[in-house]
Design a protein around this motif. Structure first.
Motif, PDB file in Angstrom:
ATOM      1  N   PRO A   1     -10.766  -0.486  48.765  1.00  0.00           N
ATOM      2  CA  PRO A   1     -10.389   0.873  48.977  1.00  0.00           C
ATOM      3  C   PRO A   1     -10.329   1.346  50.312  1.00  0.00           C
ATOM      4  O   PRO A   1     -10.939   0.596  51.362  1.00  0.00           O
ATOM      5  CB  PRO A   1     -11.592   1.716  48.200  1.00  0.00           C
ATOM      6  CG  PRO A   1     -12.561   0.793  48.328  1.00  0.00           C
ATOM      7  CD  PRO A   1     -11.923  -0.863  48.093  1.00  0.00           C
ATOM      8  N   TYR A   2      -9.381   2.095  50.623  1.00  0.00           N
ATOM      9  CA  TYR A   2      -9.249   2.580  52.144  1.00  0.00           C
ATOM     10  C   TYR A   2     -10.544   3.202  52.776  1.00  0.00           C
ATOM     11  O   TYR A   2     -10.641   3.053  53.875  1.00  0.00           O
ATOM     12  CB  TYR A   2      -8.121   3.604  52.154  1.00  0.00           C
ATOM     13  CG  TYR A   2      -8.446   4.906  51.791  1.00  0.00           C
ATOM     14  CD1 TYR A   2      -9.233   5.915  52.529  1.00  0.00           C
ATOM     15  CD2 TYR A   2      -8.270   5.348  50.339  1.00  0.00           C
ATOM     16  CE1 TYR A   2      -9.473   7.209  51.957  1.00  0.00           C
ATOM     17  CE2 TYR A   2      -8.586   6.692  50.070  1.00  0.00           C
ATOM     18  CZ  TYR A   2      -9.182   7.448  50.681  1.00  0.00           C
ATOM     19  OH  TYR A   2      -9.667   8.841  50.242  1.00  0.00           O
TER      20      TYR A   2
ATOM     21  N   ASP B   1      -6.273  -0.734  50.151  1.00  0.00           N
ATOM     22  CA  ASP B   1      -5.561   0.111  49.113  1.00  0.00           C
ATOM     23  C   ASP B   1      -5.737   1.488  49.475  1.00  0.00           C
ATOM     24  O   ASP B   1      -6.435   2.176  49.479  1.00  0.00           O
ATOM     25  CB  ASP B   1      -6.281  -0.198  47.743  1.00  0.00           C
ATOM     26  CG  ASP B   1      -5.261   0.457  46.775  1.00  0.00           C
ATOM     27  OD1 ASP B   1      -4.025   0.884  47.072  1.00  0.00           O
ATOM     28  OD2 ASP B   1      -5.715   0.385  45.629  1.00  0.00           O
TER      29      ASP B   1
END
Length: 81
Positions: A35-36, A11
Motif C-alpha cells: 500500500p502507498y 499501490d
C-alpha cells in the motif's frame, strides 16, 4: 548464493496494479504489491532492484491525494511511475 531481483509496486489504487505485477512476475522477477502508506522504514529494509508507482483514482489537485516519501527518489534504484 545468487542475488534475486525484487521489485515493489506501491499501490495508489490504480486499476492496472495487478496487471503490472503479473507482467513483472512473467519475467521471473519477484514482485510484491504494497500500500502507498507503507512506512519508509519498511521499504528501506528491503533489498530492492526497482520501485514501480501504480496510478491513482484521485487527482493530484485533490487535497487528500496520496503522497509518497520524497527520499525514495534518492535511492540508487530505478523508480517508474
Amino acid at each position: 548464493m545468487v542475488a534475486h531481483e525484487k521489485v515493489i509496486i506501491i499501490d495508489f489504487g490504480g486499476q492496472y496494479t495487478r496487471l503490472i505485477a503479473q507482467r513483472i512476475r512473467k519475467l521471473k522477477v519477484y514482485c510484491e504489491i504494497v500500500p502507498y502508506n507503507i512506512s519508509l522504514e519498511d521499504l528501506q529494509k528491503e533489498q530492492l532492484s526497482a520501485v514501480i508507482l501504480s496510478g491513482s483514482t484521485t487527482s493530484i489537485n485533490d487535497s487528500n491525494f496520496p503522497r509518497l516519501y520524497a527520499d525514495i527518489y534518492d535511492w540508487d534504484i530505478p523508480v517508474l511511475g
